[in-house]
Design a protein around this motif. Structure first.
Motif, short mmCIF file in Angstrom:
data_model
loop_
_atom_site.label_atom_id
_atom_site.label_comp_id
_atom_site.label_asym_id
_atom_site.label_seq_id
_atom_site.Cartn_x
_atom_site.Cartn_y
_atom_site.Cartn_z
N TYR A 66 0.68 12.77 1.37
CA TYR A 66 0.99 11.38 1.74
C TYR A 66 2.29 11.33 2.52
O TYR A 66 3.30 11.91 2.12
N ALA A 67 2.25 10.59 3.65
CA ALA A 67 3.43 10.39 4.48
C ALA A 67 3.82 8.91 4.41
O ALA A 67 3.07 8.05 4.88
N PRO A 68 4.97 8.59 3.79
CA PRO A 68 5.39 7.19 3.64
C PRO A 68 5.51 6.44 4.97
O PRO A 68 5.82 7.04 6.01
N THR A 69 5.27 5.13 4.91
CA THR A 69 5.25 4.32 6.13
C THR A 69 6.24 3.15 6.12
O THR A 69 6.41 2.49 7.14
N MET A 111 5.62 13.28 0.99
CA MET A 111 5.91 13.41 -0.44
C MET A 111 5.84 14.87 -0.89
O MET A 111 5.89 15.15 -2.08
N ALA A 112 5.74 15.78 0.07
CA ALA A 112 5.60 17.20 -0.27
C ALA A 112 6.96 17.89 -0.36
O ALA A 112 7.17 18.98 0.19
N GLY A 113 7.90 17.25 -1.01
CA GLY A 113 9.18 17.90 -1.29
C GLY A 113 10.32 17.60 -0.35
O GLY A 113 11.42 18.12 -0.51
N LEU A 119 0.83 -1.20 0.00
CA LEU A 119 0.00 0.00 0.00
C LEU A 119 0.87 1.26 0.00
O LEU A 119 0.58 2.23 -0.71
N ASP A 120 1.94 1.21 0.75
CA ASP A 120 2.86 2.36 0.79
C ASP A 120 3.51 2.57 -0.57
O ASP A 120 3.57 3.70 -1.08
N GLN A 121 4.00 1.50 -1.18
CA GLN A 121 4.66 1.62 -2.48
C GLN A 121 3.71 2.16 -3.54
O GLN A 121 4.07 3.05 -4.33
N ARG A 122 2.49 1.64 -3.57
CA ARG A 122 1.51 2.09 -4.55
C ARG A 122 1.05 3.52 -4.27
O ARG A 122 0.82 4.31 -5.20
N SER A 123 0.94 3.89 -3.00
CA SER A 123 0.52 5.25 -2.64
C SER A 123 1.57 6.27 -3.08
O SER A 123 1.22 7.37 -3.55
N ILE A 124 2.83 5.92 -2.94
CA ILE A 124 3.90 6.81 -3.41
C ILE A 124 3.81 6.99 -4.92
O ILE A 124 3.92 8.11 -5.44
N ALA A 125 3.58 5.88 -5.64
CA ALA A 125 3.45 5.95 -7.10
C ALA A 125 2.24 6.78 -7.50
O ALA A 125 2.32 7.61 -8.42
N LEU A 126 1.12 6.60 -6.81
CA LEU A 126 -0.09 7.37 -7.12
C LEU A 126 0.11 8.85 -6.82
O LEU A 126 -0.38 9.71 -7.56
N ASN A 127 0.85 9.14 -5.77
CA ASN A 127 1.15 10.54 -5.45
C ASN A 127 1.97 11.18 -6.56
O ASN A 127 1.70 12.32 -6.98
N ARG A 128 2.96 10.45 -7.04
CA ARG A 128 3.82 10.98 -8.11
C ARG A 128 3.06 11.15 -9.43
O ARG A 128 3.42 12.00 -10.25
N GLN A 129 2.00 10.37 -9.59
CA GLN A 129 1.16 10.50 -10.78
C GLN A 129 0.16 11.63 -10.65
O GLN A 129 -0.58 11.92 -11.60
N GLY A 130 0.10 12.25 -9.48
CA GLY A 130 -0.87 13.31 -9.25
C GLY A 130 -2.25 12.80 -8.88
O GLY A 130 -3.22 13.56 -8.88
N ARG A 131 -2.37 11.51 -8.54
CA ARG A 131 -3.68 10.92 -8.23
C ARG A 131 -3.97 10.89 -6.74
O ARG A 131 -5.08 10.56 -6.33
#
Length: 360
Positions: free
Chosen positions: A67-70, A265-267, A51-63
């Motif tokens: 998001y705070a990685p876990t 993921m905010a920079g 879920l963390d890996q996919r959430s990071i990818a979705l964040n980078r896609q702008g979707r």
């Protein structure tokens, strides 16, 4: 008085059951978990890593939005939650969305929360939790109140809250644990010490050698736990819950853990304040790798089972993000309606104004 301080600090030794190789080092402290429960804990940890890996990818896609990685904190988060019951009340910080999901928040709503949609903050019926708190340490005050309410009503349930190491430098942290201690509130306070409050090393925040010892000043029990060891985290949380519902007061648990990714993921760029050597050192302590070794030696886990969990997580995430995408977009009038039960005159005027705009 320095010798008194040293004497106190030496009492807070890190509690561990599984070492880095997945070997049991404290047999007497092994929690009473069935084989199926051990496997379920592993399933949840693996699922959460995906879920963390996919959430990071979705964040980078702008979707996704915030998001705070876990990754790295699965034992600290999931094993502590695994020791709770459905009737317990969860007060999470912004990195603690996985616990909310396992407590009953639908995955699509977690994605809506990340996007800033108000529906992501609306807990379904029967899910005893507040939405993630963005203000650092504020949930400690809230947990003290919820825990006191449970105590006064004679409930066999606890209020559980999380913060990071940086949260212990906030006034709300001290006020929360002190208030809960005075009234023997049904509370478990968990500090996930991942070494850095965004970019500030723990040593630069406090003179205390451990964060667990801060419990002493509030007159409550405290313990430092290996936060990469799921069995130790589970056992400590289970102990804390049993104490609380018996009326023996709250407990502070410091989990020594590590986040492999950025603060959010905010920079944030962790390479500016963490070395590759430090990252490598903590990768050797990975909670999933450690627990996998333990389960494999007991004949309870296989690569096939892990791959099944991974594929299930990916499928669930695909369906949840699809549902989030299809969910009605929020409007300004939604915010106004959710603000008050009865709108004051100025908001009544704004409501009419935005209704007209939105109808075009």
């Amino acid at each position: 008085m320095k010798h008194v301080l040293n004497k106190v600090e030496k009492k807070f030794k890190m509690f561990q059951i599984l070492n880095e190789e997945g070997k049991v080092v404290e047999k007497d402290d092994m929690p009473d978990l069935s084989d199926e429960e051990l496997k379920e804990l592993m399933r949840r940890m693996v699922y959460t890593r995906i879920l963390d890996q996919r959430s990071i990818a979705l964040n980078r896609q702008g979707r996704l939005g915030f998001y705070a990685p876990t990754a790295g904190q699965e034992a600290s988060q999931i094993a502590s939650h695994f020791a709770l019951e459905k009737e317990d009340f969860l007060l999470p910080a912004y990195r603690d969305v996985p616990q909310l999901i396992w407590h009953g928040l639908p995955l699509y709503q977690a994605f809506l929360f990340s996007r800033g949609h108000f529906h992501g903050n609306q807990m379904p019926e029967g899910v005893r939790a507040l939405s993630p708190q963005i203000i650092i340490g504020a949930q400690y005050i809230q947990a003290a109140g919820v825990g006191l309410g449970m105590r006064l009503r004679g409930k066999d349930a606890v209020a559980v809250t999380y913060t990071g190491d940086g949260g212990t430098s906030q006034g709300d942290f001290y006020e929360g644990i002190n208030f809960a201690g005075v009234y023997d509130a049904n509370c478990i306070f968990i500090v996930q010490n991942n070494g850095f409050a965004i970019s500030v090393p723990r040593e630069m925040q406090t003179k205390a050698k451990t964060l667990a010892q801060k419990a002493v000043a509030a007159g409550i029990e405290g313990i430092q736990v290996d936060g990469m060891d799921p069995l130790a985290v589970y056992a400590a949380t289970k102990h804390a819950r049993e104490r609380a519902i018996k009326g023996e007061g709250p407990m502070l648990i410091e989990t020594i853990t590590y986040r492999y990714g950025p603060h959010t993921m905010a920079g944030d760029d962790p390479t500016r304040y963490r070395t590759s050597e430090l990252d490598s050192e903590w990768e050797k302590k990975d909670p999933i790798v450690r627990f996998r070794k333990f389960l494999e030696e007991k004949g309870l886990w296989t690569l096939e089972e892990e791959n099944q969990v991974i594929e299930q997580a990916k499928e669930d995430i695909r369906e949840a993000i699809k549902k989030a995408d299809q969910y009605p977009k929020q409007k300004v009038t939604d915010f106004i309606e959710n603000m008050f039960e009865e709108l004051p005159l100025n908001l009544q005027e704004q409501m009419e104004e935005y209704k007209a705009k939105e109808s075009k």
